[in-house]
Enzyme design. Structure first.
Site, PDB file in Angstrom:
ATOM      1  N   SER A 164       0.878  -1.173   0.000  1.00  0.00           N
ATOM      2  CA  SER A 164       0.000   0.000   0.000  1.00  0.00           C
ATOM      3  C   SER A 164       0.911   1.217   0.000  1.00  0.00           C
ATOM      4  O   SER A 164       2.089   1.113   0.373  1.00  0.00           O
ATOM      5  CB  SER A 164      -0.858  -0.021   1.276  1.00  0.00           C
ATOM      6  OG  SER A 164      -1.374   1.258   1.551  1.00  0.00           O
ATOM      7  N   TYR A 176      -8.536  12.738   5.628  1.00  0.00           N
ATOM      8  CA  TYR A 176      -9.652  12.259   6.451  1.00  0.00           C
ATOM      9  C   TYR A 176     -10.318  13.394   7.237  1.00  0.00           C
ATOM     10  O   TYR A 176     -11.118  13.158   8.130  1.00  0.00           O
ATOM     11  CB  TYR A 176      -9.153  11.162   7.411  1.00  0.00           C
ATOM     12  CG  TYR A 176      -8.413  10.070   6.672  1.00  0.00           C
ATOM     13  CD1 TYR A 176      -9.106   9.105   5.946  1.00  0.00           C
ATOM     14  CD2 TYR A 176      -7.016  10.037   6.630  1.00  0.00           C
ATOM     15  CE1 TYR A 176      -8.435   8.129   5.222  1.00  0.00           C
ATOM     16  CE2 TYR A 176      -6.344   9.061   5.910  1.00  0.00           C
ATOM     17  CZ  TYR A 176      -7.060   8.115   5.209  1.00  0.00           C
ATOM     18  OH  TYR A 176      -6.385   7.157   4.485  1.00  0.00           O
TER      19      TYR A 176
HETATM   20  N1  LIG Z   1      -8.567  -0.828  -1.917  1.00  0.00           N
HETATM   21  C1  LIG Z   1      -7.535   0.008  -1.920  1.00  0.00           C
HETATM   22  O1  LIG Z   1      -7.682   1.183  -2.232  1.00  0.00           O
HETATM   23  C2  LIG Z   1      -6.160  -0.480  -1.547  1.00  0.00           C
HETATM   24  C3  LIG Z   1      -5.103   0.421  -1.633  1.00  0.00           C
HETATM   25  C4  LIG Z   1      -3.821  -0.008  -1.311  1.00  0.00           C
HETATM   26  C5  LIG Z   1      -3.607  -1.306  -0.942  1.00  0.00           C
HETATM   27  N2  LIG Z   1      -4.668  -2.160  -0.850  1.00  0.00           N
HETATM   28  C6  LIG Z   1      -4.369  -3.534  -0.454  1.00  0.00           C
HETATM   29  O2  LIG Z   1      -4.980  -4.397  -1.398  1.00  0.00           O
HETATM   30  C7  LIG Z   1      -5.353  -5.614  -0.784  1.00  0.00           C
HETATM   31  C8  LIG Z   1      -6.813  -5.900  -1.053  1.00  0.00           C
HETATM   32  O3  LIG Z   1      -7.577  -4.815  -0.584  1.00  0.00           O
HETATM   33  P1  LIG Z   1      -9.119  -4.630  -0.937  1.00  0.00           P
HETATM   34  O4  LIG Z   1      -9.365  -3.179  -0.990  1.00  0.00           O
HETATM   35  O5  LIG Z   1      -9.495  -5.478  -2.071  1.00  0.00           O
HETATM   36  O6  LIG Z   1      -9.763  -5.158   0.421  1.00  0.00           O
HETATM   37  P2  LIG Z   1     -11.094  -6.004   0.640  1.00  0.00           P
HETATM   38  O7  LIG Z   1     -11.441  -5.820   2.080  1.00  0.00           O
HETATM   39  O8  LIG Z   1     -12.114  -5.673  -0.380  1.00  0.00           O
HETATM   40  O9  LIG Z   1     -10.589  -7.492   0.406  1.00  0.00           O
HETATM   41  C9  LIG Z   1      -9.745  -8.150   1.295  1.00  0.00           C
HETATM   42  C10 LIG Z   1     -10.166  -9.596   1.345  1.00  0.00           C
HETATM   43  O10 LIG Z   1      -9.286 -10.277   2.260  1.00  0.00           O
HETATM   44  C11 LIG Z   1     -10.062 -11.231   2.955  1.00  0.00           C
HETATM   45  N3  LIG Z   1      -9.421 -11.591   4.218  1.00  0.00           N
HETATM   46  C12 LIG Z   1      -9.353 -10.864   5.352  1.00  0.00           C
HETATM   47  N4  LIG Z   1      -8.754 -11.560   6.312  1.00  0.00           N
HETATM   48  C13 LIG Z   1      -8.420 -12.763   5.777  1.00  0.00           C
HETATM   49  C14 LIG Z   1      -7.795 -13.923   6.278  1.00  0.00           C
HETATM   50  N5  LIG Z   1      -7.411 -13.997   7.562  1.00  0.00           N
HETATM   51  N6  LIG Z   1      -7.605 -14.976   5.443  1.00  0.00           N
HETATM   52  C15 LIG Z   1      -8.022 -14.912   4.154  1.00  0.00           C
HETATM   53  N7  LIG Z   1      -8.657 -13.851   3.626  1.00  0.00           N
HETATM   54  C16 LIG Z   1      -8.841 -12.784   4.436  1.00  0.00           C
HETATM   55  C17 LIG Z   1     -11.397 -10.555   3.181  1.00  0.00           C
HETATM   56  O11 LIG Z   1     -12.432 -11.499   3.460  1.00  0.00           O
HETATM   57  C18 LIG Z   1     -11.602  -9.789   1.880  1.00  0.00           C
HETATM   58  O12 LIG Z   1     -12.389 -10.500   0.948  1.00  0.00           O
HETATM   59  C19 LIG Z   1      -4.983  -5.471   0.683  1.00  0.00           C
HETATM   60  O13 LIG Z   1      -3.732  -6.068   0.886  1.00  0.00           O
HETATM   61  C20 LIG Z   1      -4.901  -3.983   0.878  1.00  0.00           C
HETATM   62  O14 LIG Z   1      -4.027  -3.647   1.930  1.00  0.00           O
HETATM   63  C21 LIG Z   1      -5.936  -1.780  -1.140  1.00  0.00           C
END
Ligand SMILES: NC(=O)c1ccc[n+]([C@@H]2O[C@H](COP(=O)([O-])OP(=O)(O)OC[C@H]3O[C@@H](n4cnc5c(N)ncnc54)[C@H](O)[C@@H]3O)[C@@H](O)[C@H]2O)c1
Length: 279
Positions: A164, A176
């Site tokens: 991230s 925020y």
């Molecule tokens: N969405 C963004 O803007 C953004 C930005 C930067 C980084 N990220 C990173 O991208 C990745 C995905 O983010 P997202 O936005 O799709 O989040 P999201 O919450 O939509 O998806 C995350 C998924 O991980 C699953 N999960 C949580 N704990 C778990 C576990 N113990 N075992 C297996 N699965 C588990 C959840 O059920 C969920 O479906 C993350 O690593 C996040 O840090 C997201």
């Protein structure tokens, strides 16, 4: 006479066996579907068991059942990680790419709020770090260990860690600040637990560099998901590009990393942030 334009074959992910953790979420589902569309064989693994049936139906309508596997996974559980790797190999014969995408971005527990502003750093209860550390840090390490054991037997494999911008820079807290009521801050748990990703990537990359196993990280940022106007207005002021990332804009960078086009990359961080960390 000009040759017909075509995509370079090294960019293909066709037939690669790709395990995506957190595959039912925003980014996980986007990239899993994109890999399937490009002919990869994909294991979609996630904690959310209640989503399994509907996702199975949704994907079966578009793709051959022999191309994908939906599997329960809790990366905080040793047996669960072992089982998902075993199921991947049983279904498709190998594990070519692990995408460590599962993570939590725990919002502050309101029960601890009391009369103080809960998410100011000096008031943040350190014990609330544990849940994020268990999933985002320890869970990612555990999942990677199981993948590496399999990849060592294959003498090949690629681990892609999803980092991230908060893995590399601090949050700009004015993102925020909505100018009304209690002031919001991004708490430390997510930042602390995601900050390890870049150096973990370098650790794994150098540890296995001579074993045919690569490890790289991707830094996505701010994927648009029906955010409200106040957030979008704050975001536009702080982002060099002035806008959030679309889901589609992640597909190219993830495909590039998962393909052989990135074969000389290991220990790298591919940043996809609209310039957020550039100033
Ligand atoms: N969405 C963004 O803007 C953004 C930005 C930067 C980084 N990220 C990173 O991208 C990745 C995905 O983010 P997202 O936005 O799709 O989040 P999201 O919450 O939509 O998806 C995350 C998924 O991980 C699953 N999960 C949580 N704990 C778990 C576990 N113990 N075992 C297996 N699965 C588990 C959840 O059920 C969920 O479906 C993350 O690593 C996040 O840090 C997201």
């Amino acid at each position: 006479m000009h040759a017909q334009p075509s995509i370079h074959p090294s960019l293909s992910v066709a037939n690669k066996v790709i395990l995506v953790t957190g595959a039912f979420g925003l980014i996980g589902k986007t990239i899993s579907e994109a890999f399937l569309q490009q002919g990869a064989r994909v294991v979609l693994a996630d904690l959310k068991q209640d989503r399994m049936t509907s996702l199975q139906e949704e994907l079966s309508a578009q793709f051959s059942q022999s191309q994908f596997l939906i599997h329960a996974l809790d990366i905080t559980d040793e047996t669960s990680c072992e089982q998902v790797v075993a199921a991947t190999v049983a279904a498709f014969g190998s594990l070519d790419v692990l995408i460590n995408n599962a993570a939590i971005d725990a919002k502050f527990d309101k029960e601890h709020a009391g009369s103080i502003n809960p998410s100011r750093f000096e008031n943040y209860p350190p014990e609330l770090l544990q849940q994020s550390v268990d999933v985002n840090l320890t869970g990612t390490v555990r999942m990677t260990q199981h993948a590496c054991r399999q990849m060592l037997t294959q003498k090949s494999g690629h681990i892609i860690n999803v980092a991230s911008t908060y893995s590399v820079v601090a949050p700009n807290q004015s993102l925020y600040d909505f100018g009304e009521g209690i002031k919001q801050f991004k708490p430390i748990d997510y930042i602390a637990s995601k900050s390890f990703v870049p150096n973990f990537t370098r650790y794994v990359a150098t540890f296995y560099a001579k074993d045919g196993i690569r490890c790289n990280a991707i830094v996505p940022h701010a994927i648009y998901n029906n955010h409200d106007e106040a957030f979008l207005a704050n975001f536009a002021k702080l982002s060099p590009m002035g806008r959030m990332c679309t889901r589609e804009e992640l597909i190219g960078p993830f495909t590039f990393l998962a393909s052989d086009a990135s074969s000389y990359m290991t220990g790298s961080i591919l940043t996809v942030d609209g310039g957020w960390t550039a100033w």
